[in-house]
Write a protein that holds these residues in place. Structure first.
Motif, short mmCIF file in Angstrom:
data_model
loop_
_atom_site.label_atom_id
_atom_site.label_comp_id
_atom_site.label_asym_id
_atom_site.label_seq_id
_atom_site.Cartn_x
_atom_site.Cartn_y
_atom_site.Cartn_z
N SER A 450 13.18 -54.67 -33.88
CA SER A 450 12.40 -55.47 -33.02
C SER A 450 13.30 -56.29 -32.44
N ARG A 451 13.12 -56.95 -31.36
CA ARG A 451 13.99 -57.74 -30.70
C ARG A 451 13.55 -59.18 -30.47
N ASN A 452 12.33 -59.44 -31.47
CA ASN A 452 11.66 -60.81 -31.31
C ASN A 452 12.08 -61.47 -32.62
N ARG A 453 13.05 -62.57 -32.09
CA ARG A 453 13.73 -63.30 -33.24
C ARG A 453 12.69 -64.01 -34.31
N ALA A 454 11.46 -64.44 -33.63
CA ALA A 454 10.56 -65.07 -34.74
C ALA A 454 9.95 -63.95 -35.72
N LEU A 456 11.69 -61.18 -36.67
CA LEU A 456 12.69 -60.85 -37.47
C LEU A 456 12.71 -62.03 -38.63
N GLU A 457 12.59 -63.31 -38.28
CA GLU A 457 12.88 -64.33 -39.35
C GLU A 457 11.64 -64.17 -40.26
N ARG A 460 12.21 -61.66 -42.63
CA ARG A 460 13.19 -62.15 -43.61
C ARG A 460 12.75 -62.87 -44.60
N ASN A 471 17.01 -53.23 -37.31
CA ASN A 471 17.62 -52.50 -36.20
C ASN A 471 18.63 -51.48 -36.60
#
Ligand code: NAP
Length: 515
Positions: A450-454, A456-457, A460, A471
């Motif tokens: 994903s490139r979507n920070r939200a 990925l968080e 996590r 990634n």
């Protein structure tokens, strides 16, 4: 003075000289086929009259060696010998114990390609996979040796006036090491030497599909000077001596890596206190996985496809960390599937010693039949995209297989297949992708592209696995870098190759003195 731990570099097989050396190692090992390997107990050979033959899964007619199969009597003697060895070994200073591991690492480095060649033939690892297995074994020796030295140093305590307090990590006693065939050198080495460097003595029962490499490992440890009885080599069929060793009242702990069902069985058996037993047994169990990669709407699809193919089909999918489910967001589902199928179809399935093989056979007839049966189940539960059949040849070769439109409750999306088979599942949004990812009883590895920070968080926090990768591929955990082990039915939450691991094999004693 020791240098800091660093991972062993992998051999670069693009270098023609390394390729020449590997071919030479394969020839040398081929010339050593057909030998007999007795049990090694108390530093002596012992045969039992019963043998386990180890085959090359690329050419099942070829026996690479035979090992003596332990009887219960032999297993009993092995435990007794280990108890005797424990008396003196547990008193050897931790720094001294660590040096046996450093010596063994040096010996392994010298025999690096020869050991890799044994792995090509005994379990069907390609050159690169076999080389990585040996490198990981060296890492375990170097890492756990240093860890024991660290644990032997002064431990942080809250200090009070007028009293001297010391905490020391002591060994547990005699343990049983029950290892799998899929990392037959690395995992066997890690499980054995972690216990031994902590001052324990062990009875080692390797998997019946990979007992020859285990015999070489035990001999190498002897060459490194490990005293007789500290590592007892007792191959035998799990069903015959496994229960006996696990139930033995003088066994203090069991270190197991293998399937969920055998792990559960061991856990239950070990929980029963037998007459004469003076402790509750400790069980360290590392078990299976049903590992998923989520591919988000904005992911780099070329990278994701390459990572999926490596994670799903490397070593024919026979890794506990292998990707067996792809959860793709609806808007990238079709283009991703097309890319993954294209890459999968370009893989070369061939004998593992063929330097161009992408992957080799599955390990034996039972694995071959089981994977093909799951493929038949998959044909009913989803739609076959590619593969779905043997890859031809005399060995246990299976084509890379992809199913699409698989529901999360399908057996091929829930059960560990342990072969080159991957199921594609569709998610309408990222929340649903996380829900599907967590919808198995396992929790070993997982990945998100994903490139979507939200997002990925979110992963996590909520993607519930012991080893989560963003990634990148989800296999190939490095000792010290990615301490490895899973949640739920993937094991007892331990982390091999991490700083907590030796605590599982020790008990802490605190001495408080007022002067
Ligand atoms: P397995 O069939 O469970 O066997 C593992 C070991 O248990 C072998 O040495 C086997 O001996 C032994 N065994 C069988 N029955 C036993 C019994 N009743 N009592 C005691 N021991 C018994 O697993 P495998 O096929 O070798 O390995 C593949 C599995 O390991 C997969 O599920 C994979 O996910 C898992 N794995 C997990 C990790 C991790 O870190 N979580 C790492 C690697 C592999 P025999 O060979 O003689 O039957």
């Amino acid at each position: 003075m020791l240098v800091d731990f660093r991972n062993e570099p992998l051999t670069d097989f693009r270098d023609p000289e390394n390729r020449r050396r590997m071919r030479e190692a394969l020839d040398q090992v081929r010339r050593s086929f057909g030998r007999d390997y007795p049990l090694r107990m108390d530093g002596r050979d012992r045969i039992t009259g019963d043998w386990i033959s180890s085959f090359d899964p690329s050419r099942p007619g070829v026996v690479i060696g035979r090992v003596a199969a332990a009887t219960r009597e032999a297993a009993e003697e092995a435990v007794r010998g280990a108890l005797r060895a424990f008396e003196s070994w547990s008193r050897v200073r931790p720094e001294e114990r660590a040096r046996y591991l450093f010596k063994a690492a040096a010996l392994m480095r010298r025999r690096r390609l020869e050991l890799a060649a044994w792995l090509c033939f005994e379990v069907g690892k390609t050159w690169a996979e076999a080389d990585a297995d040996v490198a990981e074994a060296i890492d375990f020796l170097e890492f756990y040796g240093r860890e024991m030295i660290r644990l032997a140093g002064p431990q942080p305590l809250t200090r009070i006036q007028g009293e001297d307090n010391e905490l020391e990590y002591l060994p547990l006693g005699v343990g049983v090491v029950i290892s799998p065939w899929n990392f037959p050198l690395a995992i066997l080495t890690g499980m054995t030497v972690s216990a031994v460097v902590a001052g324990n003595a062990v009875v080692v029962k390797p998997a019946s599909a990979s007992p020859v490499i285990a015999a070489h490992f035990v001999r190498l440890m002897e060459e490194a000077g490990i005293p007789p009885g500290v590592i007892q080599y007792v191959p035998g069929r799990g069903g015959e001596i496994g229960d006996f060793l696990v139930s033995h009242p003088q066994v203090r702990f069991i270190s197991f890596t293998g399937s969920r069902d055998i792990g559960v069985r061991i856990f239950e058996l070990a929980a029963k206190v037998r007459p004469g037993q003076k402790w509750l047994k400790r069980v360290i169990a590392e078990m299976g996985g049903k590992d998923a990669i989520i591919v988000d709407s904005d992911a780099d699809l070329d990278e994701a496809a390459a990572g999926i193919v490596t994670s799903a089909f490397g070593f024919a999918g026979q890794k506990c960390s292998a990707c067996s489910r792809v959860i793709a967001l609806a808007d990238v589902y079709e283009p991703l599937l097309e890319r993954v199928a294209g890459l999968a179809e370009s893989l070369k399935v061939a004998p593992a010693d063929d330097e161009e093989a992408s992957y080799g056979p599955v390990v034996d007839r039972a694995a071959y039949d089981k994977v093909l049966q799951y493929i038949e189940v998959g044909k009913r539960e989803g739609k076959l995209v590619t593969g779905g059949e043997p890859a031809g040849g005399e060995g246990f070769f299976i084509r890379p297989t992809i199913f699409r439109d698989v529901p999360s409750e399908a057996r091929i999306a829930q059960e560990e297949i342990f072969g080159p088979v991957v199921a594609f599942l569709r998610a309408e949004n990222f929340d649903e992708a996380i829900r599907i990812a967590n919808d198995t009883e396992y929790g070993l590895t997982g990945g998100v592209y994903s490139r979507n920070r939200a997002h990925l968080e979110r992963a996590r926090r909520d993607f519930h696995v012991g080893n989560l990768y963003f990634n990148r591929k989800i296999t190939g955990a490095l000792v010290g870098v990615h301490p490895f082990g899973g949640f739920r039915m993937s094991g007892t939450d331990s982390k091999a190759g991490g700083r907590d691991y030796l605590l599982l094999l020790t008990q802490a004693k605190v001495v408080s003195e007022r002067f």
